[in-house]
Design a protein around this motif. Structure first.
Motif, mmCIF file in Angstrom:
data_model
loop_
_atom_site.group_PDB
_atom_site.id
_atom_site.type_symbol
_atom_site.label_atom_id
_atom_site.label_comp_id
_atom_site.label_asym_id
_atom_site.label_seq_id
_atom_site.Cartn_x
_atom_site.Cartn_y
_atom_site.Cartn_z
ATOM 1 N N GLY A 137 0.810 -1.201 0.000
ATOM 2 C CA GLY A 137 0.000 0.000 0.000
ATOM 3 C C GLY A 137 0.847 1.255 0.000
ATOM 4 N N ALA A 138 0.187 2.392 -0.093
ATOM 5 C CA ALA A 138 0.880 3.680 -0.101
ATOM 6 C C ALA A 138 1.624 3.913 1.200
ATOM 7 N N ALA A 139 2.607 4.792 1.145
ATOM 8 C CA ALA A 139 3.463 5.025 2.310
ATOM 9 C C ALA A 139 2.698 5.657 3.464
ATOM 10 N N ASP A 140 1.805 6.570 3.175
ATOM 11 C CA ASP A 140 1.054 7.266 4.219
ATOM 12 C C ASP A 140 -0.192 7.885 3.604
ATOM 13 N N ALA A 141 -0.959 8.594 4.443
ATOM 14 C CA ALA A 141 -2.225 9.160 3.982
ATOM 15 C C ALA A 141 -2.022 10.162 2.858
ATOM 16 N N GLU A 142 -1.019 10.978 2.954
ATOM 17 C CA GLU A 142 -0.769 11.965 1.909
ATOM 18 C C GLU A 142 -0.469 11.289 0.580
ATOM 19 N N VAL A 192 -12.136 -2.501 15.912
ATOM 20 C CA VAL A 192 -11.415 -2.311 17.186
ATOM 21 C C VAL A 192 -10.915 -3.635 17.734
ATOM 22 N N GLU A 193 -11.743 -4.672 17.645
ATOM 23 C CA GLU A 193 -11.375 -5.959 18.223
ATOM 24 C C GLU A 193 -10.262 -6.625 17.427
ATOM 25 N N GLY A 194 -9.060 -6.649 17.961
ATOM 26 C CA GLY A 194 -7.957 -7.387 17.359
ATOM 27 C C GLY A 194 -7.448 -6.805 16.071
ATOM 28 N N ASN A 195 -7.734 -5.519 15.794
ATOM 29 C CA ASN A 195 -7.273 -4.972 14.525
ATOM 30 C C ASN A 195 -5.782 -4.680 14.584
ATOM 31 N N CYS A 196 -5.183 -4.471 13.412
ATOM 32 C CA CYS A 196 -3.739 -4.288 13.323
ATOM 33 C C CYS A 196 -3.348 -2.822 13.256
ATOM 34 N N LEU A 197 -4.278 -1.921 13.510
ATOM 35 C CA LEU A 197 -4.019 -0.490 13.395
ATOM 36 C C LEU A 197 -4.032 0.180 14.768
ATOM 37 N N THR A 198 -3.176 1.142 14.943
ATOM 38 C CA THR A 198 -3.242 1.974 16.143
ATOM 39 C C THR A 198 -4.485 2.847 16.050
ATOM 40 N N PRO A 199 -4.959 3.401 17.156
ATOM 41 C CA PRO A 199 -6.125 4.293 17.070
ATOM 42 C C PRO A 199 -5.917 5.426 16.070
ATOM 43 N N GLU A 200 -4.711 5.971 16.006
ATOM 44 C CA GLU A 200 -4.436 7.060 15.072
ATOM 45 C C GLU A 200 -4.523 6.585 13.625
ATOM 46 N N LYS A 201 -3.948 5.418 13.350
ATOM 47 C CA LYS A 201 -3.977 4.893 11.991
ATOM 48 C C LYS A 201 -5.388 4.463 11.597
ATOM 49 N N ARG A 202 -6.159 4.025 12.575
ATOM 50 C CA ARG A 202 -7.545 3.659 12.302
ATOM 51 C C ARG A 202 -8.334 4.884 11.844
ATOM 52 N N GLU A 203 -8.176 5.993 12.566
ATOM 53 C CA GLU A 203 -8.874 7.210 12.171
ATOM 54 C C GLU A 203 -8.391 7.704 10.810
ATOM 55 N N ALA A 204 -7.091 7.590 10.573
ATOM 56 C CA ALA A 204 -6.544 8.010 9.280
ATOM 57 C C ALA A 204 -7.119 7.162 8.153
ATOM 58 N N ARG A 205 -7.347 5.867 8.413
ATOM 59 C CA ARG A 205 -7.908 5.002 7.380
ATOM 60 C C ARG A 205 -9.326 5.429 7.025
ATOM 61 N N PHE A 206 -10.146 5.701 8.026
ATOM 62 C CA PHE A 206 -11.502 6.168 7.737
ATOM 63 C C PHE A 206 -11.460 7.460 6.919
#
Length: 509
Positions: A271-276, A308-322
């Motif tokens: 995947g891409a390096a980051d959100a930008e 949230v349950e057992g996901n591989c993303l930090t809370p910050e990365k989860r919000e960034a994904r949405f």
């Protein structure tokens, strides 16, 4: 002026017309028009927001077309005998015999006047697969008909849209607006990827005993193209792919698969390096589509893996994904009504299906959880969800999941949505390890005894489409440390083409 997508405009006189036994026009040939458009909106300047280029629309009323006020105006004197003695129209329309089209427009006249609307040959016998007489008056109304073409102009002369205004008893002023001639996308057929892995393998192995089977049963039916970080110029690649589909008059299906942290770093990680970087990539992906008809499946696994349950993303990365998914949906939605987007929503095991929401010990993703995550991803901007992508659940089970999820999305978010099902490999349903009642379904490592499902087609029972999304024969990848993966499964990494797996899917063995 056009204010709503014409595909959804209401019809004042909705009719289904076949070839009609009405007199064809013998009018003078109209001026030459630009190269014929083949797909989607065939009269893109029909809102008349600005004057179309010279020669696109024409008039034989005795004066040139008048576009003042953002409409097409024409004045006709009394004294003409036939409808076709005074016309306005558009040349340069390509039709395919047997294909469905919809003509729609707004119209009014200064006094009551009977006119004829046609879609017909531009010359010769002026055969008209659509010809309808209507009576206009000073109140503008919307008219719309769907018809099946009886002529094929792609290989030669073009067709035209005409409004035949002659034969009036008094001088009359006419006004037309929001003129639209569209193809009926699903019925035009799905574009087959000419460069699929199965096609490349078959072309490279003409003497292999498996080639005929792989070519005929898979390569000739592979109707999706995946785009990701491997595309060094995604805008150019998407544009080229849609150009080919447009030239064929068919509907392309594209998968956008480049979300950062893709597949939780698993067999299909990347995947891409980051959100930008992702948003920049998505800008290119969207620009390549350029508003032309397309189905887009957005980011398989991305929403479900943000649970949230057992996901591989930090809370910050989860919000960034949405936020990234919202951005993608927003920009795809801005492409207009011919681009249909379906956000991936997992499958019937992973994302509910068999899960009991009243069982606290069951930690699967519930319908409400998935609905809420879809809401945070911009489901109200999309056309629906995609289910069973790269999985094996039967169509019945996947439809049941899609139906239940759509109901929950409407209940919790007030969004009316639909779903598409990946039917590429679900002909035998999901795989369970023989003799192990607790194995659950194994859907990620080339399981045996799976089979091709129904080819891409319009859906049933509420589903928008049944689509081949995962390309049959492309490996799921291996999980050597997972005891559920059959040891005899092909050892190809995710995305690589496995002729062994392809033949298994054809044979269901």
């Amino acid at each position: 002026m056009r204010t709503t997508p014409l595909l959804y405009a209401s019809a004042a006189l909705p009719l289904l017309a076949a070839s009609l036994a009405l007199p064809a026009s013998t009018a003078q040939a109209a001026p030459e028009a630009p190269a014929p458009l083949l797909y989607g909106e065939l009269a893109p300047e029909g809102a008349f927001a600005t004057a179309p280029p010279a020669g696109v629309w024409w008039s034989s009323t005795g004066s040139a077309p008048d576009y003042t006020g953002g409409t097409l105006k024409a004045s006709v004197k009394a004294g003409t005998v036939n409808r076709w003695d005074a016309q306005v129209g558009r040349n340069g329309v390509a039709l395919r015999a047997g294909a469905l089209y919809t003509l729609s427009f707004d119209a009014r006249s200064s006094v009551a006047a009977s006119v004829r609307a046609t879609v017909q040959q531009s010359g010769g016998a002026y055969e008209a697969p659509l010809a309808r007489d209507v009576t206009l008056d000073p109140v503008s109304k919307r008219y719309q008909w769907t018809f099946r073409s009886t002529i094929d102009t792609v290989a030669g002369a073009s067709a035209q849209i005409t409004f035949q205004l002659g034969g009036q008893k008094a001088a009359t002023d006419f006004t037309f607006d929001d003129v639209s001639l569209t193809t009926s996308t699903a019925r035009e057929g799905f574009f087959v990827d000419p460069g699929s892995n199965a096609r490349q393998w078959a072309d490279a192995h003409p003497g292999d005993g498996r080639t005929g089977k792989i070519r005929d049963q898979i390569a000739d039916r592979t109707t999706v193209k995946w785009f990701g970080g491997w595309n060094t110029d995604v805008q150019k690649d998407v544009d080229s792919y849609i150009d080919k589909a447009t030239a064929a008059g068919q509907l392309p299906t594209l998968v956008a698969y480049n979300i950062p942290g893709r597949d939780c770093g698993g067999a299909s990680g990347g995947g891409a390096a980051d959100a930008e970087a992702y948003k920049k990539w998505m800008d290119g992906f969207v620009a390549g589509i350029a508003g032309r008809p397309a189905l887009v499946v957005l980011e398989p696994d991305a929403v479900a893996q943000a649970d949230v349950e057992g996901n591989c993303l930090t809370p910050e990365k989860r919000e960034a994904r949405f936020d990234m998914l919202w951005y993608a949906n927003q920009h795809l939605d801005a492409q207009g009504p011919y681009v249909k987007t379906y956000i991936d929503a997992g499958n019937a095991t992973w994302t509910l299906g068999a899960r009991r929401e009243d069982d606290p010990a069951d930690k699967g993703i519930g319908l409400s959880d998935m609905a809420d995550m879809l809401g945070r991803s911009g489901i109200h901007l999309a056309d629906g969800v995609a289910v069973n992508v790269a999985n094996y659940h039967s169509t019945d089970i996947s439809d049941d999941y899609g139906r239940r999820l759509a109901a929950r999305v409407e209940e919790r978010l007030g969004v009316d949505t639909t779903w598409v099902v990946d039917t590429s490999r679900n002909g035998n349903g999901a795989y369970k390890i023989p003799g192990d009642a607790d194995s659950g379904q194994v859907g990620f490592c080339n399981p045996p005894q799976r089979k091709l499902g129904s080819a891409s087609q319009v859906g049933e029972n509420g589903a928008a489409y049944y689509l081949w999304i995962k390309n049959p024969g492309d490996s799921d990848g291996r999980h050597a440390d997972d005891a559920r993966c059959p040891a005899e499964g092909p050892q190809y990494k995710a995305g690589d083409f496995s002729p062994e797996f392809a033949v298994r899917l054809v044979d269901g063995a």
